[in-house]
Scaffold this motif. Structure first.
Motif, mmCIF file in Angstrom:
data_model
loop_
_atom_site.group_PDB
_atom_site.id
_atom_site.type_symbol
_atom_site.label_atom_id
_atom_site.label_comp_id
_atom_site.label_asym_id
_atom_site.label_seq_id
_atom_site.Cartn_x
_atom_site.Cartn_y
_atom_site.Cartn_z
ATOM 1 N N GLY A 221 0.814 -1.204 0.000
ATOM 2 C CA GLY A 221 0.000 0.000 0.000
ATOM 3 C C GLY A 221 0.848 1.254 0.000
ATOM 4 N N ASN A 222 0.189 2.369 0.266
ATOM 5 C CA ASN A 222 0.891 3.658 0.286
ATOM 6 C C ASN A 222 0.885 4.263 1.685
ATOM 7 N N PRO A 223 1.960 5.002 2.023
ATOM 8 C CA PRO A 223 2.982 5.580 1.135
ATOM 9 C C PRO A 223 4.174 4.673 0.814
ATOM 10 N N GLY A 224 4.125 3.405 1.228
ATOM 11 C CA GLY A 224 5.270 2.535 1.030
ATOM 12 C C GLY A 224 5.652 2.323 -0.419
ATOM 13 N N ILE A 225 4.650 2.177 -1.311
ATOM 14 C CA ILE A 225 4.960 2.003 -2.733
ATOM 15 C C ILE A 225 5.718 3.221 -3.252
ATOM 16 N N GLN A 226 5.224 4.397 -2.906
ATOM 17 C CA GLN A 226 5.882 5.628 -3.343
ATOM 18 C C GLN A 226 7.293 5.726 -2.775
ATOM 19 N N ASN A 227 7.469 5.361 -1.515
ATOM 20 C CA ASN A 227 8.800 5.408 -0.899
ATOM 21 C C ASN A 227 9.772 4.494 -1.640
ATOM 22 N N ALA A 228 9.304 3.288 -2.003
ATOM 23 C CA ALA A 228 10.164 2.341 -2.711
ATOM 24 C C ALA A 228 10.539 2.850 -4.096
ATOM 25 N N LEU A 229 9.581 3.471 -4.770
ATOM 26 C CA LEU A 229 9.871 4.037 -6.092
ATOM 27 C C LEU A 229 10.866 5.182 -5.993
ATOM 28 N N ASP A 230 10.703 6.035 -4.984
ATOM 29 C CA ASP A 230 11.636 7.150 -4.806
ATOM 30 C C ASP A 230 13.033 6.669 -4.424
ATOM 31 N N ALA A 231 13.093 5.462 -3.847
ATOM 32 C CA ALA A 231 14.392 4.860 -3.525
ATOM 33 C C ALA A 231 15.023 4.191 -4.735
ATOM 34 N N LYS A 232 14.303 4.171 -5.866
ATOM 35 C CA LYS A 232 14.758 3.585 -7.137
ATOM 36 C C LYS A 232 14.849 2.062 -7.083
ATOM 37 N N ALA A 233 13.890 1.429 -6.397
ATOM 38 C CA ALA A 233 13.819 -0.029 -6.402
ATOM 39 C C ALA A 233 13.625 -0.549 -7.822
ATOM 40 N N ASP A 234 14.144 -1.744 -8.087
ATOM 41 C CA ASP A 234 14.030 -2.332 -9.421
ATOM 42 C C ASP A 234 12.695 -3.017 -9.644
ATOM 43 N N LYS A 244 -2.180 5.666 -10.319
ATOM 44 C CA LYS A 244 -1.842 6.048 -11.689
ATOM 45 C C LYS A 244 -0.513 6.799 -11.715
ATOM 46 N N LYS A 245 -0.311 7.717 -10.768
ATOM 47 C CA LYS A 245 0.938 8.481 -10.701
ATOM 48 C C LYS A 245 2.134 7.562 -10.479
ATOM 49 N N GLU A 246 1.970 6.588 -9.593
ATOM 50 C CA GLU A 246 3.063 5.652 -9.333
ATOM 51 C C GLU A 246 3.330 4.768 -10.541
ATOM 52 N N ALA A 247 2.283 4.351 -11.222
ATOM 53 C CA ALA A 247 2.466 3.547 -12.436
ATOM 54 C C ALA A 247 3.240 4.326 -13.487
ATOM 55 N N GLN A 248 2.947 5.595 -13.617
ATOM 56 C CA GLN A 248 3.683 6.431 -14.569
ATOM 57 C C GLN A 248 5.144 6.577 -14.158
ATOM 58 N N GLN A 249 5.398 6.666 -12.857
ATOM 59 C CA GLN A 249 6.783 6.723 -12.385
ATOM 60 C C GLN A 249 7.496 5.402 -12.640
ATOM 61 N N MET A 250 6.786 4.302 -12.490
ATOM 62 C CA MET A 250 7.372 2.994 -12.792
ATOM 63 C C MET A 250 7.785 2.905 -14.249
ATOM 64 N N LEU A 251 6.952 3.423 -15.129
ATOM 65 C CA LEU A 251 7.294 3.445 -16.546
ATOM 66 C C LEU A 251 8.548 4.269 -16.798
ATOM 67 N N ALA A 252 8.610 5.437 -16.178
ATOM 68 C CA ALA A 252 9.752 6.340 -16.382
ATOM 69 C C ALA A 252 11.044 5.726 -15.864
ATOM 70 N N GLN A 253 10.955 4.959 -14.764
ATOM 71 C CA GLN A 253 12.143 4.380 -14.134
ATOM 72 C C GLN A 253 12.423 2.955 -14.594
ATOM 73 N N VAL A 302 2.958 -0.668 -17.569
ATOM 74 C CA VAL A 302 3.901 -1.184 -16.578
ATOM 75 C C VAL A 302 4.245 -2.634 -16.913
ATOM 76 N N LYS A 303 5.515 -2.995 -16.742
ATOM 77 C CA LYS A 303 5.966 -4.357 -17.022
ATOM 78 C C LYS A 303 5.695 -5.253 -15.819
ATOM 79 N N PHE A 304 4.909 -6.302 -16.047
ATOM 80 C CA PHE A 304 4.564 -7.245 -14.987
ATOM 81 C C PHE A 304 5.449 -8.481 -15.081
ATOM 82 N N THR A 305 5.798 -9.010 -13.921
ATOM 83 C CA THR A 305 6.548 -10.265 -13.855
ATOM 84 C C THR A 305 5.672 -11.340 -13.228
ATOM 85 N N CYS A 306 6.173 -12.565 -13.190
ATOM 86 C CA CYS A 306 5.432 -13.687 -12.619
ATOM 87 C C CYS A 306 6.050 -14.092 -11.289
ATOM 88 N N GLY A 307 5.286 -13.911 -10.224
ATOM 89 C CA GLY A 307 5.726 -14.343 -8.896
ATOM 90 C C GLY A 307 4.508 -14.686 -8.077
#
Length: 395
Positions: A221-234, A244-253, A302-307
């Protein structure tokens, strides 16, 4: 070079969106790698294996497993000894392979057992299990999700994270797993509770990237997702409340998303009368939101993986094939769902030159199915499917 030809098959190579009819695959018996793929006339070879017109597709890559956990124990099996846990982990690896999983990325393992098993595998003394990309223990805040004996490094500052990641890499971790939010399984926290801070995670990401290793972050959930994105997690693991904003950031990163839908689905499905109401409620409340949020993220690109988060309660190690049916609920075609494993998971694990698709130069890790997986995504759930690892039949 001794070559085996697998012939008379219909091939989904994991890359194209259509099957190749009357196909064949040539495999070097010494290396287990594919030397050629074609259709029609078969080249000269040493051995032929006729697959009788059945469907062949790449072995599954599961990028979120916990082989040391016990899905039948409500406490995860954390109280077991290292010997007990190691034996259990091996049994889980065999179950994964039988289900069709030929490569795994661990996302937190008790006692660093995955690191030791991976080293044995690389030395050639451990066989008949999926290839392991080990993570070792989790990286969590004191009292956070996953803070249990032998399970995690407790870190409460950027400097502590930096030192802990260095220790993990020294032990042999090939990928790093952090925890940015609470989770379903912990009674004292919730999915929206932030845990590791951006600064703490960023310090660990930098250290991992210095060694060319990727970082995945548990963030429901949030704000954890945003924190991880700002930390540049892979990669973001779970991401149930991605915006939607986080998904767009995922695309950019170029950040990947591992939805682990099956882990959330099994709790309300099998948990009634067996687990606490608070746990049922947390999972059930989130499931509808999950489909809506992740569908939007997928539509945005956004690129999805299988886990699958295999090892969590009710989430056994034979359930990877069921994840693809759930992925189609996000708007994916069967081919798109399978590519979450064959292409995206391979790229996230940095193994795409040798794993993921059935092309020349890749390992011959593949499944043989009776039904067409590109028509019916549930074809991969076949219980008696053939499973090949490096060109050798395991099941």
């Amino acid at each position: 070079m001794t070559v085996t030809i697998f012939k008379n098959l219909t091939l989904f190579d994991g890359k194209r969106t259509k099957n190749i009819n009357d196909a064949w695959i040539a495999v070097d018996q010494a290396t287990g790698k594919i030397t050629d793929v074609g259709s029609g006339a078969i080249p000269q070879n040493d051995l032929e294996i006729d697959l009788a017109g059945q469907y062949v597709m790449p072995g599954l890559i599961n990028v979120h497993t916990h082989i040391s956990l016990d899905p039948t124990a409500f406490d995860g099996g954390f109280g077991k000894s290292k010997v007990e846990t190691t034996i259990l982990a091996y049994q889980h690896l065999r179950k994964l392979l039988k289900s069709g999983v030929t490569f795994i990325r661990e996302c937190g393992c008790l006692y660093d057992i995955d690191i030791e098993l991976s080293k044995m595998q690389q030395k050639g003394v451990l066989h008949h299990i999926p290839t392991i990309l080990p993570s070792g223990r989790l990286f969590v805040m004191t009292g956070g999700h996953g803070d249990a004996p032998h399970a995690a490094y407790r870190v409460d500052s950027a400097d502590e994270m930096r030192k802990a990641v260095r220790k993990g890499l020294k032990k042999g971790a090939q990928t790093i797993k952090m925890v940015a939010t609470g989770g379903v399984m912990t009674p004292s926290d919730f999915m929206e509770d932030p845990q590791l801070s951006t600064a703490e995670m960023r310090a660990g990401v930098i250290e991992a990237h210095h060694k060319h290793k990727k970082v995945s972050v548990h963030a429901e959930g949030n704000p954890g997702i945003q924190n991880a994105l700002d930390a540049k997690a892979d990669s973001i693991e779970h991401g149930f409340y991605v915006t939607k904003k986080e998904a767009q950031q995922m695309l950019a990163q170029d950040t990947y998303l591992t939805p682990t839908l099956i882990a959330e689905w099994v709790i309300p499905q099998f948990g009634k009368g067996k687990i606490p109401e608070w746990e049922l409620k947390k999972a059930a409340d989130a499931l509808d939101d999950t489909y809506q949020n992740l569908s939007l993220a997928y539509k945005l690109g956004v690129k999805f993986t299988c886990g699958t988060d295999a090892g969590t309660v009710f989430n056994d190690f034979d359930k990877t094939p069921a994840e693809f049916e759930l992925l189609t609920k996000l708007g994916m075609t069967p081919a798109e769902a399978f590519k979450c494993s064959s292409i995206n998971s391979a790229k996230l694990c940095q193994i795409e030159s040798e794993y993921g698709t059935l092309e020349t130069g890749r390992f011959a890790d593949f499944l043989v199915l009776k039904n067409n997986p590109l028509v019916d995504v549930t074809a991969v759930k076949q219980l008696d499917k053939q499973v090949y690892l490096h060109g050798i039949r395991e099941f």
